[in-house]
Scaffold this motif. Structure first.
Motif, mmCIF file in Angstrom:
data_model
loop_
_atom_site.group_PDB
_atom_site.id
_atom_site.type_symbol
_atom_site.label_atom_id
_atom_site.label_comp_id
_atom_site.label_asym_id
_atom_site.label_seq_id
_atom_site.Cartn_x
_atom_site.Cartn_y
_atom_site.Cartn_z
ATOM 1 N N PHE A 1 1.073 -1.195 0.359
ATOM 2 C CA PHE A 1 -0.523 0.151 -0.242
ATOM 3 C C PHE A 1 0.785 1.363 -0.064
ATOM 4 N N ARG A 2 0.312 2.510 -0.613
ATOM 5 C CA ARG A 2 0.955 3.888 -0.542
ATOM 6 C C ARG A 2 0.918 4.295 1.258
ATOM 7 N N ALA A 3 2.009 5.229 1.334
ATOM 8 C CA ALA A 3 1.919 5.300 3.001
ATOM 9 C C ALA A 3 3.019 6.638 2.755
ATOM 10 N N GLY A 4 2.013 7.712 2.299
ATOM 11 C CA GLY A 4 2.788 8.996 1.800
ATOM 12 C C GLY A 4 3.850 8.854 1.122
ATOM 13 N N THR A 5 4.937 9.000 0.721
ATOM 14 C CA THR A 5 6.322 8.786 -0.123
ATOM 15 C C THR A 5 6.625 7.345 0.006
ATOM 16 N N GLY A 6 6.303 6.437 1.156
ATOM 17 C CA GLY A 6 6.822 4.863 1.496
ATOM 18 C C GLY A 6 5.963 4.012 1.300
ATOM 19 N N TYR A 7 6.067 3.592 1.984
ATOM 20 C CA TYR A 7 5.071 2.011 1.409
ATOM 21 C C TYR A 7 4.876 0.989 3.120
ATOM 22 N N LEU A 8 3.613 0.526 3.222
ATOM 23 C CA LEU A 8 3.185 -0.246 3.957
ATOM 24 C C LEU A 8 2.876 -1.553 3.316
ATOM 25 N N ASN A 9 3.297 -2.776 3.699
ATOM 26 C CA ASN A 9 3.616 -3.935 3.035
ATOM 27 C C ASN A 9 3.053 -4.809 3.614
ATOM 28 N N LEU A 10 1.760 -5.814 3.315
ATOM 29 C CA LEU A 10 1.687 -7.058 4.165
ATOM 30 C C LEU A 10 2.127 -8.722 3.428
ATOM 31 N N ILE A 11 2.654 -9.226 4.620
ATOM 32 C CA ILE A 11 3.398 -10.604 4.498
ATOM 33 C C ILE A 11 2.374 -11.733 4.736
ATOM 34 N N ALA A 12 2.190 -12.562 4.543
ATOM 35 C CA ALA A 12 1.419 -13.590 5.110
ATOM 36 C C ALA A 12 2.041 -14.424 5.668
ATOM 37 N N GLN A 13 1.935 -15.117 7.078
ATOM 38 C CA GLN A 13 2.256 -15.620 7.666
ATOM 39 C C GLN A 13 1.706 -16.988 8.317
ATOM 40 N N PRO A 14 2.195 -18.454 8.456
ATOM 41 C CA PRO A 14 1.612 -19.518 8.394
ATOM 42 C C PRO A 14 1.131 -18.971 9.817
ATOM 43 N N ALA A 15 0.430 -20.221 9.743
ATOM 44 C CA ALA A 15 -0.384 -19.879 11.696
ATOM 45 C C ALA A 15 -0.039 -19.856 12.300
ATOM 46 N N GLU A 16 0.977 -21.066 12.859
ATOM 47 C CA GLU A 16 2.001 -21.897 13.472
ATOM 48 C C GLU A 16 2.779 -20.578 14.177
ATOM 49 N N ARG A 17 3.602 -19.486 13.010
ATOM 50 C CA ARG A 17 4.465 -18.698 13.416
ATOM 51 C C ARG A 17 3.658 -17.039 14.441
ATOM 52 N N ARG A 18 3.373 -16.590 15.576
ATOM 53 C CA ARG A 18 2.812 -15.494 16.338
ATOM 54 C C ARG A 18 4.310 -14.930 16.650
ATOM 55 N N TRP A 19 3.577 -13.656 16.816
ATOM 56 C CA TRP A 19 4.788 -13.035 17.428
ATOM 57 C C TRP A 19 4.356 -11.574 18.812
ATOM 58 N N SER A 20 4.901 -11.263 19.515
ATOM 59 C CA SER A 20 3.913 -10.259 20.763
ATOM 60 C C SER A 20 4.771 -8.859 20.152
ATOM 61 N N TRP A 21 4.164 -8.076 21.347
ATOM 62 C CA TRP A 21 4.399 -6.877 21.210
ATOM 63 C C TRP A 21 5.522 -6.563 20.815
ATOM 64 N N TRP A 22 5.930 -6.072 19.377
ATOM 65 C CA TRP A 22 7.189 -5.190 18.674
ATOM 66 C C TRP A 22 6.985 -4.134 18.661
ATOM 67 N N GLY A 23 6.402 -3.234 18.807
ATOM 68 C CA GLY A 23 6.346 -1.652 18.912
ATOM 69 C C GLY A 23 4.863 -0.879 18.054
ATOM 70 N N ARG A 24 5.768 0.085 17.298
ATOM 71 C CA ARG A 24 4.330 0.841 16.810
ATOM 72 C C ARG A 24 4.866 1.565 15.879
ATOM 73 N N VAL A 25 3.609 1.248 14.452
ATOM 74 C CA VAL A 25 4.444 2.526 13.306
ATOM 75 C C VAL A 25 3.377 3.585 13.473
ATOM 76 N N ILE A 26 4.319 4.432 13.130
ATOM 77 C CA ILE A 26 3.335 5.754 12.790
ATOM 78 C C ILE A 26 3.158 6.465 12.117
ATOM 79 N N PHE A 27 1.533 6.647 11.904
ATOM 80 C CA PHE A 27 1.219 7.409 10.305
ATOM 81 C C PHE A 27 1.447 8.668 9.985
ATOM 82 N N TYR A 28 1.643 9.515 10.046
ATOM 83 C CA TYR A 28 1.279 11.362 9.677
ATOM 84 C C TYR A 28 -0.120 11.083 8.790
ATOM 85 N N VAL A 29 -0.618 11.964 8.916
ATOM 86 C CA VAL A 29 -2.220 12.267 8.104
ATOM 87 C C VAL A 29 -2.597 13.444 8.215
ATOM 88 N N ALA A 30 -3.529 14.052 7.667
ATOM 89 C CA ALA A 30 -3.632 14.954 7.424
ATOM 90 C C ALA A 30 -5.230 15.628 8.196
#
Length: 121
Positions: free
Chosen positions: A41-70
């Motif tokens: 996806f377009r995110a200003g001049t950068g990109y937000l990507n999504l990648i499919a992961q298998p159900a057994e792959r889990r993650w915990s809190w990783w941080g936060r992404v901040i988007f500037y909006v109008a």
């Protein structure tokens, strides 16, 4: 020298749900889609990507992404209208931004912000 961030890529266990979520917030899809294993996806001049992961792959809190909006408040109301439940309401922070937080369906914390106008001196 680091010049900037080109993209952020987030894992998802459900690409159709994730694509619908980001589309409902107004992100413009450039590549992939609900049936793809990778979407961008377009995110200003950068990109937000999504990648499919298998159900057994889990993650915990990783941080936060901040988007500037109008318009923080308009996006907050758009999220509510789409049936999403933001973690916070828009507020002015002491560090000089108006923001709110929203967690995506895969547990990724998102912040939507706008710098506050500088005080007139």
């Amino acid at each position: 020298m680091i010049e900037g961030i080109s993209a952020i890529t987030l894992g998802t266990h459900d690409m159709p749900r994730a694509v619908q979520f980001y589309g409902a917030l107004g992100f413009e899809i450039l590549h992939g889609g609900e049936g793809s294993s990778f979407s961008s996806f377009r995110a200003g001049t950068g990109y937000l990507n999504l990648i499919a992961q298998p159900a057994e792959r889990r993650w915990s809190w990783w941080g936060r992404v901040i988007f500037y909006v109008a318009d923080v408040d308009a996006l907050y109301h758009r999220a509510l209208a789409a049936g999403f439940e933001p973690a916070t309401v828009p507020r002015d922070a002491e560090w000089g931004e108006r923001y709110f937080h929203l967690v995506d369906p895969d547990g990724h914390e998102l912040s939507f912000a706008r710098p506050l106008p500088s005080p007139v001196q």
